[in-house]
Design an enzyme around this catalytic site. Structure first.
Site, PDB file in Angstrom:
ATOM      1  CD1 TRP A  56      -2.390  -1.877   0.253  1.00  0.00           C
ATOM      2  CD2 TRP A  56      -2.956  -1.204   2.324  1.00  0.00           C
ATOM      3  NE1 TRP A  56      -3.456  -2.869   0.532  1.00  0.00           N
ATOM      4  CE2 TRP A  56      -3.844  -2.179   1.745  1.00  0.00           C
ATOM      5  CE3 TRP A  56      -3.304  -0.400   3.596  1.00  0.00           C
ATOM      6  CZ2 TRP A  56      -5.042  -2.396   2.674  1.00  0.00           C
ATOM      7  CZ3 TRP A  56      -4.309  -0.655   3.932  1.00  0.00           C
ATOM      8  CH2 TRP A  56      -5.543  -1.853   3.447  1.00  0.00           C
ATOM      9  CE  LYS A  57       4.900   1.419  -4.082  1.00  0.00           C
ATOM     10  NZ  LYS A  57       5.520   1.599  -5.317  1.00  0.00           N
ATOM     11  CD  GLU A 111       8.422   3.394  -3.773  1.00  0.00           C
ATOM     12  OE1 GLU A 111       7.751   3.359  -2.827  1.00  0.00           O
ATOM     13  OE2 GLU A 111       7.905   3.185  -4.905  1.00  0.00           O
ATOM     14  CD  GLU A 165       8.737  -4.187  -6.185  1.00  0.00           C
ATOM     15  OE1 GLU A 165       7.557  -4.482  -6.257  1.00  0.00           O
ATOM     16  OE2 GLU A 165       8.935  -3.242  -5.392  1.00  0.00           O
ATOM     17  N   GLY A 200       5.443   2.328 -10.616  1.00  0.00           N
ATOM     18  CA  GLY A 200       4.717   3.424 -10.601  1.00  0.00           C
ATOM     19  C   GLY A 200       4.680   4.306 -11.788  1.00  0.00           C
ATOM     20  CB  SER A 213       3.537  -0.775 -14.176  1.00  0.00           C
ATOM     21  OG  SER A 213       4.110   0.419 -13.489  1.00  0.00           O
ATOM     22  N   GLY A 234       1.699  -2.471  -6.295  1.00  0.00           N
ATOM     23  CA  GLY A 234       1.652  -1.138  -5.756  1.00  0.00           C
ATOM     24  C   GLY A 234       0.238  -0.549  -5.834  1.00  0.00           C
ATOM     25  N   GLY A 235       0.163   0.387  -6.745  1.00  0.00           N
ATOM     26  CA  GLY A 235      -0.955   0.970  -7.219  1.00  0.00           C
ATOM     27  C   GLY A 235      -2.176   0.261  -7.290  1.00  0.00           C
TER      28      GLY A 235
HETATM   29  P1  13P Z   1       3.176  -0.232  -8.925  1.00  0.00           P
HETATM   30  O1  13P Z   1       2.571  -1.330  -8.903  1.00  0.00           O
HETATM   31  O2  13P Z   1       2.582   0.938  -8.223  1.00  0.00           O
HETATM   32  O3  13P Z   1       4.198   0.099 -10.042  1.00  0.00           O
HETATM   33  O4  13P Z   1       4.340  -0.327  -7.677  1.00  0.00           O
HETATM   34  C1  13P Z   1       5.218  -1.432  -7.396  1.00  0.00           C
HETATM   35  C2  13P Z   1       5.845  -1.403  -6.202  1.00  0.00           C
HETATM   36  O5  13P Z   1       6.659  -0.686  -5.879  1.00  0.00           O
HETATM   37  C3  13P Z   1       5.373  -2.692  -5.251  1.00  0.00           C
HETATM   38  O6  13P Z   1       6.469  -2.780  -4.295  1.00  0.00           O
END
Ligand code: 13P
Length: 249
Positions: free
Chosen positions: A10-11, A97, A167, A173, A212, A233-234
């Protein structure tokens, strides 16, 4: 046959009301569980909420980071034992990140991995190259250095209860996904590297792809021989999308 695994990251998103809606929808959608394992990695303050809502369901929960120390004067940090207190099964370590924005070096990530294992958690170790590194043709060197630092610190036995996530930084993202073959090539490289230390363990290791992943591309990615699911992520913030990705696994 390895089980597929889909984990949401979820960040720094969410809120009590919104999380409840999302988790309620996931619980309804996943029911008693499917062919794939499923988890959500939530911000620290919402671990208690995740525990309350997800206990007894087929959805596991985890954190997005953990301290490399077991306890002590480390203001603002959260230990693996604290995460275990809230029923966490997983802790993401070494997300790009954290590496790029918070200066986590390979050695720090390795220490966090060891701390997670020692605390009874399953670390989800993230590895990945930047666009610049890919264009320079050093993807494998970068992944190897990230992986070897952890192998050296944790030993191969440290991987007995771990998950790896590839990743590529340029796919996170950005809406730009690695092609299934690009991802497969790196997954096979990572599995091969682990196999040099323990072939049987390498065969069992769940290696997830992240960057993504969407309902539209999940099935093709997850269909590759060495891709065992995804770190999302998103799309993990939208119940319908996350459920569709879980179904694709
Ligand atoms: P996205 O799916 O938003 O590209 O993010 C991937 C991610 O960083 C999962 O840890």
């Amino acid at each position: 046959m390895r089980r597929k695994f889909v984990a949401g990251n979820w960040k720094m998103h969410g809120g009590l009301a919104r999380n409840r809606d999302l988790l309620d929808s996931l619980i309804k959608g996943i029911g008693g569980g499917g062919k794939a394992d499923c988890a959500v990695c939530v911000p620290f303050p919402y671990l208690a909420q995740a525990q309350e809502l997800l206990k007894g369901t087929a959805i596991a929960w985890g954190a997005q980071n953990c301290s490399e120390h077991p306890q002590g004067a480390y203001t603002g940090e959260v230990s693996a034992a604290m995460l275990a207190d809230f029923g966490c099964r997983y802790a993401i370590v070494g997300h790009s990140e954290r590496r790029s924005l918070y200066g986590e070096r390979n050695e720090t990530v390795a220490a966090k991995f060891v701390a997670a294992v020692d605390g009874g958690l399953t670390p989800i170790l993230c590895l990945g190259e930047t666009l610049e590194q890919r264009e320079q043709g050093v993807t494998e060197q970068v992944i190897a250095a990230q992986f070897d630092a952890v192998l050296q610190a944790a030993g191969v036995h440290g991987f007995a209860n771990a998950v790896i996530a590839y990743e590529p930084v340029w796919a996170i993202g950005t809406g730009r996904t690695a092609s299934p073959q690009q991802a497969q090539d790196v997954h096979a490289f990572i599995r091969g590297r682990l196999a040099s230390s323990d072939a049987a363990l390498a065969q069992r290791m769940q290696i997830l792809y992240g960057g993504s992943v969407k309902p539209q591309n999940a099935a093709e990615l997850f269909g590759m021989a060495d891709i065992d699911g995804g770190l999302i992520g998103g799309a993990s913030l939208v119940a319908q999308d996350f459920l569709a990705i879980c179904s694709a696994a």
